[in-house]
Design an enzyme around this catalytic site. Structure first.
Site, PDB file in Angstrom:
ATOM      1  N   LYS A 145       7.752  12.921  -2.085  1.00  0.00           N
ATOM      2  CA  LYS A 145       8.321  11.565  -2.069  1.00  0.00           C
ATOM      3  C   LYS A 145       9.799  11.589  -2.401  1.00  0.00           C
ATOM      4  O   LYS A 145      10.572  10.814  -1.851  1.00  0.00           O
ATOM      5  CB  LYS A 145       7.570  10.655  -3.042  1.00  0.00           C
ATOM      6  CG  LYS A 145       6.178  10.284  -2.544  1.00  0.00           C
ATOM      7  CD  LYS A 145       5.544   9.210  -3.399  1.00  0.00           C
ATOM      8  CE  LYS A 145       4.200   8.785  -2.832  1.00  0.00           C
ATOM      9  NZ  LYS A 145       3.486   7.886  -3.750  1.00  0.00           N
ATOM     10  N   LYS A 152      -4.233  11.644   7.673  1.00  0.00           N
ATOM     11  CA  LYS A 152      -5.195  10.672   7.130  1.00  0.00           C
ATOM     12  C   LYS A 152      -4.716   9.223   7.300  1.00  0.00           C
ATOM     13  O   LYS A 152      -3.515   8.963   7.348  1.00  0.00           O
ATOM     14  CB  LYS A 152      -5.541  10.999   5.680  1.00  0.00           C
ATOM     15  CG  LYS A 152      -4.465  10.681   4.684  1.00  0.00           C
ATOM     16  CD  LYS A 152      -5.001  10.782   3.265  1.00  0.00           C
ATOM     17  CE  LYS A 152      -4.037  10.084   2.338  1.00  0.00           C
ATOM     18  NZ  LYS A 152      -4.608   9.295   1.306  1.00  0.00           N
ATOM     19  N   LYS A 196      -2.222   3.767   3.646  1.00  0.00           N
ATOM     20  CA  LYS A 196      -1.704   2.428   3.381  1.00  0.00           C
ATOM     21  C   LYS A 196      -0.273   2.309   3.818  1.00  0.00           C
ATOM     22  O   LYS A 196       0.161   1.298   4.334  1.00  0.00           O
ATOM     23  CB  LYS A 196      -1.716   2.177   1.858  1.00  0.00           C
ATOM     24  CG  LYS A 196      -3.002   1.633   1.341  1.00  0.00           C
ATOM     25  CD  LYS A 196      -2.837   1.119  -0.089  1.00  0.00           C
ATOM     26  CE  LYS A 196      -2.276   2.153  -0.999  1.00  0.00           C
ATOM     27  NZ  LYS A 196      -2.405   1.973  -2.401  1.00  0.00           N
TER      28      LYS A 196
END
Ligand code: ADP
Ligand code: TRP
Length: 336
Positions: A121, A202, A205
């Site tokens: 991140k 995957k 969100k």
């Protein structure tokens, strides 16, 4: 009964992967046992909305507030029962942030810096918030405040639970037995639902496109359309082969998880992709439409949601307050 805990960060839109991989498994715990015999303990299932974690990346205050309410209503709609689990918003229980600081005094800088999620991140951000580095230590505080035994998490969060384990063990060894040492457990089924348009990553969100994710608040027609348009693989037959046929295998995984069957067995029942898609679309709608309907009922009653959250925070503070007091005392802080 082991105590299980999980948090949901109000960023992005909750999707079928979250539901099958995290929400349904944690809520199943409510049904297994109502309460353990532990004195003054919270319920054996602790579910919370980790709003403080949503502040670790660039965020929009209004969105965080809106999503916190939306997540609360969705979790209630999905079956969270405030009488049988401890249900709260993280920032309503200031003990989380306070224990976070105390654990920063037990965790190492190098330890936090090694976290894979932090590295990934941080690489994508221009400005990296200090809280992104200390995020796993806040997560450790979340877990340790409630004497959690088990944390059901996907692969990406496993390293954070390991850190919580290390911090708890170190604290206990250095300052005296204070915390239950938690362990990460795999959710039973559907640990990884993949994106419908790119079935090698995957469903997520934050990262999935609208077409790639089956959102809990999608209308039934939208769910059907997305499943019918899901990317499949070359070769027209239906086989369960996660590596070689990721698209079809993902549909089989979804159908299996929604109907509580085995994907490899289901593969034998279908000859054509279109039949598999039809069955999967039906199963997804049967699973999610009732959640959406209950959600619409619940959001129409914001006072009810607030009352549930207020009550949850009050119950949580009773327990967390004692734990925090024990930690402060062990560390040598003078009581008031
Ligand atoms: P996302 O990756 O969508 O941003 P989070 O990382 O916040 O979601 O995950 C919330 C919970 O949902 C975690 O317990 C995670 O393991 C689970 N989860 C997330 N995506 C999936 C998925 N595609 N399949 C199964 N479980 C998932
Ligand atoms: N970090 C988790 C996520 O983004 C949410 C979370 C916060 C959590 N605290 C937790 C999960 C403690 C398990 C235990 O998905």
């Amino acid at each position: 009964m082991p105590r299980r805990l999980t948090g949901f960060t109000p960023s992005g839109e909750l999707h079928l992967g979250n539901y099958l991989g995290a929400i349904r498994p944690i809520l199943a715990g409510q049904d297994r046992a109502v309460r353990s015999g532990r004195d003054a303990g919270p319920s054996d299932t602790v579910v919370f909305i980790s709003d403080l974690h949503a502040l670790t990346l660039d965020h929009d205050p209004q969105q965080v507030r809106r999503r916190t309410l939306e997540f609360a209503a969705l979790l209630l709609a999905a079956g969270a029962d405030p009488d049988r689990c401890l249900f709260l918003v993280q920032s309503h229980v200031p003990e989380h942030a306070e224990l976070h600081y105390l654990l920063e005094c037990v965790a190492g800088y190098g330890e936090a810096q090694r976290m894979i999620q932090f590295k990934e991140k941080a690489r994508r951000q221009e400005q990296v918030r200090v809280s992104l580095l200390t995020y796993p230590i806040l997560m450790a505080a979340d877990i340790l405040l409630y004497d959690t035994d088990e944390v059901p998490v996907g692969e990406d969060q496993r390293q954070h639970v390991e850190l919580a384990r290390d911090v708890a063990s170190r604290f206990n060894a250095r300052y005296g037995q204070t915390f239950t040492v938690p362990r990460a457990v795999n959710p039973p089924v559907a640990a990884r639902i993949m994106d419908l348009t790119t079935p090698n990553v995957k469903m997520s969100k934050s990262a999935s496109s609208a077409a790639g994710a089956l959102r809990l608040l999608d209308e039934p027609d939208a769910l059907r359309r997305k499943v019918m348009r899901a990317v499949t693989d070359t070769g027209g037959d239906v086989v369960y082969d996660v590596e070689g046929r990721p698209g079809v295998s993902n549909l089989l995984d979804i159908l299996a998880a929604c109907t509580e069957q085995q994907p490899a067995q289901l593969a034998d029942e279908f000859n054509r992709y279109s039949d598999l898609k039809q069955a999967t679309a039906d199963a997804v709608v049967a699973t999610l439409a009732p959640v959406r309907e209950r959600y619409l009922d619940i959001v129409a009653k914001p006072d009810y949601i607030r009352e549930v959250l207020r009550d949850g925070a009050a119950r949580a503070r009773t327990y967390a307050g004692e734990k925090l007091k024990a930690a402060k005392s062990a560390l040598g802080l003078l009581p008031v």
